[in-house]
Scaffold this motif. Structure first.
Motif, PDB file in Angstrom:
ATOM      1  N   ASN A 143       0.812  -1.216   0.000  1.00  0.00           N
ATOM      2  CA  ASN A 143       0.000   0.000   0.000  1.00  0.00           C
ATOM      3  C   ASN A 143       0.850   1.274   0.000  1.00  0.00           C
ATOM      4  OD1 ASN A 143      -2.165  -1.683   0.083  1.00  0.00           O
ATOM      5  ND2 ASN A 143      -2.923  -1.046   2.071  1.00  0.00           N
ATOM      6  N   THR A 160      -3.296   4.512   2.194  1.00  0.00           N
ATOM      7  CA  THR A 160      -3.653   3.671   3.328  1.00  0.00           C
ATOM      8  C   THR A 160      -4.468   4.493   4.311  1.00  0.00           C
ATOM      9  OG1 THR A 160      -2.771   2.124   4.995  1.00  0.00           O
ATOM     10  CG2 THR A 160      -1.611   4.217   4.721  1.00  0.00           C
ATOM     11  N   ASN A 161      -5.163   3.841   5.226  1.00  0.00           N
ATOM     12  CA  ASN A 161      -5.934   4.558   6.239  1.00  0.00           C
ATOM     13  C   ASN A 161      -5.003   5.197   7.260  1.00  0.00           C
ATOM     14  OD1 ASN A 161      -8.313   3.742   5.046  1.00  0.00           O
ATOM     15  ND2 ASN A 161      -8.652   2.034   6.452  1.00  0.00           N
ATOM     16  N   CYS A 163      -6.489   7.948   9.592  1.00  0.00           N
ATOM     17  CA  CYS A 163      -7.439   8.100  10.699  1.00  0.00           C
ATOM     18  C   CYS A 163      -8.839   8.185  10.098  1.00  0.00           C
ATOM     19  CB  CYS A 163      -7.133   9.342  11.527  1.00  0.00           C
ATOM     20  SG  CYS A 163      -8.226   9.523  12.958  1.00  0.00           S
ATOM     21  N   VAL A 164      -9.602   7.102  10.228  1.00  0.00           N
ATOM     22  CA  VAL A 164     -10.926   7.023   9.622  1.00  0.00           C
ATOM     23  C   VAL A 164     -11.857   8.092  10.194  1.00  0.00           C
ATOM     24  CG1 VAL A 164     -12.953   5.555   9.299  1.00  0.00           C
ATOM     25  CG2 VAL A 164     -10.664   4.566   9.151  1.00  0.00           C
ATOM     26  N   THR A 169      -8.718   8.460   4.941  1.00  0.00           N
ATOM     27  CA  THR A 169      -8.772   7.035   4.625  1.00  0.00           C
ATOM     28  C   THR A 169      -8.130   6.746   3.277  1.00  0.00           C
ATOM     29  OG1 THR A 169     -10.942   7.306   3.605  1.00  0.00           O
ATOM     30  CG2 THR A 169     -10.904   6.745   5.944  1.00  0.00           C
ATOM     31  N   ASN A 170      -7.937   5.481   3.005  1.00  0.00           N
ATOM     32  CA  ASN A 170      -7.386   5.056   1.721  1.00  0.00           C
ATOM     33  C   ASN A 170      -8.202   5.639   0.567  1.00  0.00           C
ATOM     34  OD1 ASN A 170      -5.834   3.624  -0.143  1.00  0.00           O
ATOM     35  ND2 ASN A 170      -7.133   1.806  -0.009  1.00  0.00           N
ATOM     36  N   THR A 172      -8.478   8.780  -0.174  1.00  0.00           N
ATOM     37  CA  THR A 172      -8.838  10.181   0.053  1.00  0.00           C
ATOM     38  C   THR A 172      -7.925  11.069  -0.780  1.00  0.00           C
ATOM     39  OG1 THR A 172      -9.634   9.769   2.301  1.00  0.00           O
ATOM     40  CG2 THR A 172      -8.973  12.022   1.772  1.00  0.00           C
TER      41      THR A 172
END
Length: 410
Positions: A143, A160-161, A163-164, A169-170, A172
């Motif tokens: 990733n 990669t994520n 902080c959701v 997030t991935n 974004t």
């Protein structure tokens, strides 16, 4: 496809996917109200015909559909839409949507050439699962980019994520606004867009990216940035991830150039006026449609209205006529009809359940009113009466909307 019976040729991941699909297939909800294109005019009707397939349509209807879609061919766009570099690589509000990753990579490589000082930053890898560009046991390592290409003003996405909860997030998307070096001399000997100059004298921990992320929902850095219109500018540092076996690692920035992306990765995107992405240019081919049913529909439906999308190469009448005729799409449509039957059955059961629930609430309101009618009038009883009135109005509005939705979809 995961809805078809598994075969010995399927991977373990495909087999697990098929098992999960079968387990959850009995709980299906049909979303049949258009939300993205609420003000799209006749665009919505053309989208529906595209989604349903045109293989059984009359020749003159297919030609009319082809004429409609080809009006949005990139070459034929009206001049006023092309002003201010709109639809160009320089336009940060236009994204290129491709069917194949190869085309995505080619467009992103061409996009890099419009920048003057592209920094080439290689990742720091430890272990065989990370030192290879692609390894079957790389896990989350893949990733992070093996090599990153960055410059100020470049469109990028998170890989990669982070902080959701904050919307980081991935996939974004954002724009690089600055690249900071803790060593004041680092930027001078860091290098540029040159394949022979990949040496990285600056540790990744000494570099900081400032990214503008329109969807960021977290706290701002300081009041000055808020007043300067930089409330969505956030710092991004390099991070480290490990392979599936936790024995190998990659240290790198979780961002990658993203002027172009696959239609698959853009499924959550809405392109519209006033949004972070206003225009989507679709690179569609009949070969892709034969492999992935409805991929043209998925691409153009990212747009809120017809002026928010373009077709790079247009679509031929004979190719449009084949949409819906490919075997994968026939199987998909057959499965969708079965799912619709399940969903409508659940909807009917749900309607009965909700009606019982609202009847109980109405009875509760009536009971409370009866009790309060015998009480002495004061501030408390007046407040209760007002709350009951508001509650009843909300309940009436809810049941009215529910009845309207059920009648329109039945």
């Amino acid at each position: 496809p995961i809805f078809l019976p598994s075969t010995n040729k399927d991977s373990q991941l495909q087999k697990h996917g098929a098992q999960l699909y079968a387990q959850h297939r009995k709980n299906v909800f049909l979303l049949d109200q258009n939300v993205r294109q609420q003000s799209g005019g006749d665009f919505v009707g053309h989208l529906k015909r595209l989604r349903d397939g045109l293989c059984n349509a009359e020749p003159e209807d297919i030609k009319a559909e082809a004429d409609y879609w080809n009006k949005r061919k990139r070459l034929f766009l009206p001049q006023h839409e092309l002003d201010n570099d709109n639809w160009s690589y320089k336009d940060a509000k236009t994204i290129e949507a491709t069917c194949f990753n190869k085309n995505r990579d080619e467009i992103n490589a061409a996009y890099l050439k419009i920048f003057e000082r592209v920094r080439i930053i290689p990742s720091v890898n430890k272990g065989s699962h990370a030192t290879a560009v692609q390894h079957k046991r790389a896990g989350m390592v893949k990733n992070l980019p093996f090599v990153g290409y960055y410059d100020v003003g470049m469109m990028v996405k998170l890989t990669t994520n982070i902080c959701v909860l904050l919307g980081l997030t991935n996939n974004t998307r954002g724009i690089i606004r600055d690249i900071l070096y803790f060593d004041e001399h680092a930027s001078q000997n860091f290098g540029g867009y040159n394949k022979n100059y990949r040496a990285n004298p600056t540790p990744l921990s000494d570099i900081l990216f400032i990214i503008e992320v329109p969807s960021y929902e977290g706290p701002q850095v300081n009041d000055y940035m808020i007043s300067s219109g930089q409330k969505n500018w956030i710092p991004i540092l390099a991070c480290e991830v490990r392979c599936d076996r936790k024995c190998c690692s990659r240290h790198m920035f979780p961002i990658a150039v993203a002027k172009a992306d696959s239609i698959y990765c853009l499924q959550g995107l809405t392109a519209g006026d006033g949004k972070s992405i206003e225009r989507v240019n679709i690179h569609w081919t009949k070969e892709a449609e034969s492999r992935w049913p409805n991929i043209l529909y998925v691409g153009v439906s990212r747009a809120q209205k017809s002026s928010n999308f373009a077709l790079q190469d247009g679509v031929a009448v004979e190719d449009l006529a084949k949409i819906g005729s490919y075997e994968p799409m026939k199987k998909q449509q057959a499965e969708m009809e079965k799912l619709k039957e399940i969903a409508m059955s659940i909807r009917a059961e749900l309607g009965v359940t909700i009606q019982k629930y609202t009847d109980i609430l109405r009875e509760l309101i009536f009971t409370i009113r009866q009790r309060e009618s015998h009480a002495e009038q004061n501030t408390i009883t007046n407040t209760i009466s007002e709350c009951l009135h508001q509650w009843e109005e909300s309940l009436n509005s809810f049941t009215s909307n529910l009845a309207s939705n059920f009648s329109s979809s039945s």
